[in-house]
Design a protein around this motif. Sequence first.
Motif, PDB file in Angstrom:
ATOM      1  N   SER A 162     -19.242  72.370  77.849  1.00 63.33           N
ATOM      2  CA  SER A 162     -19.027  73.663  78.508  1.00 63.33           C
ATOM      3  C   SER A 162     -18.443  74.706  77.568  1.00 63.33           C
ATOM      4  N   SER A 163     -17.825  74.273  76.484  1.00 70.27           N
ATOM      5  CA  SER A 163     -17.232  75.216  75.530  1.00 70.27           C
ATOM      6  C   SER A 163     -18.168  75.524  74.356  1.00 70.27           C
ATOM      7  N   LEU A 164     -19.357  74.938  74.372  1.00 72.34           N
ATOM      8  CA  LEU A 164     -20.311  75.144  73.281  1.00 72.34           C
ATOM      9  C   LEU A 164     -21.194  76.367  73.552  1.00 72.34           C
ATOM     10  N   GLY A 194     -23.558  67.812  81.663  1.00 68.15           N
ATOM     11  CA  GLY A 194     -22.333  67.207  82.167  1.00 68.15           C
ATOM     12  C   GLY A 194     -22.041  65.835  81.581  1.00 68.15           C
ATOM     13  N   LYS A 195     -23.052  65.203  80.992  1.00 68.65           N
ATOM     14  CA  LYS A 195     -22.865  63.892  80.368  1.00 68.65           C
ATOM     15  C   LYS A 195     -22.246  64.003  78.977  1.00 68.65           C
ATOM     16  N   HIS A 196     -22.106  65.235  78.473  1.00 62.96           N
ATOM     17  CA  HIS A 196     -21.588  65.456  77.119  1.00 62.96           C
ATOM     18  C   HIS A 196     -20.226  66.140  77.198  1.00 62.96           C
ATOM     19  N   ALA A 218     -29.727  69.591  71.713  1.00 60.13           N
ATOM     20  CA  ALA A 218     -29.173  70.940  71.826  1.00 60.13           C
ATOM     21  C   ALA A 218     -27.657  70.916  71.655  1.00 60.13           C
ATOM     22  N   VAL A 219     -27.019  69.918  72.238  1.00 63.65           N
ATOM     23  CA  VAL A 219     -25.567  69.781  72.106  1.00 63.65           C
ATOM     24  C   VAL A 219     -25.187  69.527  70.644  1.00 63.65           C
TER      25      VAL A 219
END
Length: 326
Positions: free
Chosen positions: A44-46, A38-40, A14-15
Amino acid sequence: MGGDHGAEPNVDGAVQAARAGVSVLLVGNRVTLHAELGKHPGSSSLPIDVVDASDVIGMDEHASDVRGRTGASINICTRLVKEGKAAAAVSMGHSGATMASALLTLGRIRGVDRPAILTHLPARGGFTTLLDVGANADVKAAYLAQWARLATVYLKVLEDREDPTVGLLSIGEEDHKGSALVLEAHALLRALHGQGVNFHGNVEGNDIFKATTDIVVTDGFTGNVVLKLAEGEAKVLLGWVKEALTSSLRSKLGALLVRSSLRGLAGRLDPSTYGASILIGVRGLTFIGHGSADGRAVKNAVLRAARAHESNLIPRLEAAFGSDQA
């Protein structure tokens, strides 16, 4: 939340898809999904939002469980599509539950008796489109004719195939060969030739990989066996090639010369290249992936789903069958 490896590859994919410009709704346990996000760094800005789901249908549970478990993540996914809040549902989890949820929530395109799972198999010059690969073990001849029409529109819309050819999987290319089902389906497809279907005739198993036709239709039992056999054989063959190229010093030196070519070959044979298979025939985009999918497969599945939406696939499928009702 589904799949052999839980949320991790789903969130990873998804990221990757979000970084490629697709907005994604992640449906499942909110705490788990936020922990994976949180591991990526920078996630949060995606364009990713989390939709909480209190339940998930496990891989070892029954597909029929979707009926009574409204809070299951797959049911929330298909409802989001039904309500127009999502363009497509993509699942790497329980394939039976995904099919059942899509049918119950989205319904069938008018004129389609049973939806089919459509997939691509690597073949000479590109790929061959095969359906059904598992949704319907027992079928009627009319289903095969409907699937030929669905697949034809799909290839025209998503793959720019102008007039894709259709083959009927049988035990011989002659018109008179095959089971009673194949003989009846052959007659229906022959009658459709030139009326939205470019029917080539019967094809055999080896024709799938020779790309004799763009599309091959068969029942879901046979199609699933073909799919699993092809994927398993590809993995074994690549293993044999690797063994041969590492068996001696001379072969290892030769392997250095062909390494880039072999990587390209491995990429063509990798199921994650296509990401997921579409459940075609339901009134909403639904894609079903492998339980063993990695992040790359999930990304490609989401990108394919986005492309299908942007191409107005569902309205165009409905239009193709709607002409029958006029």
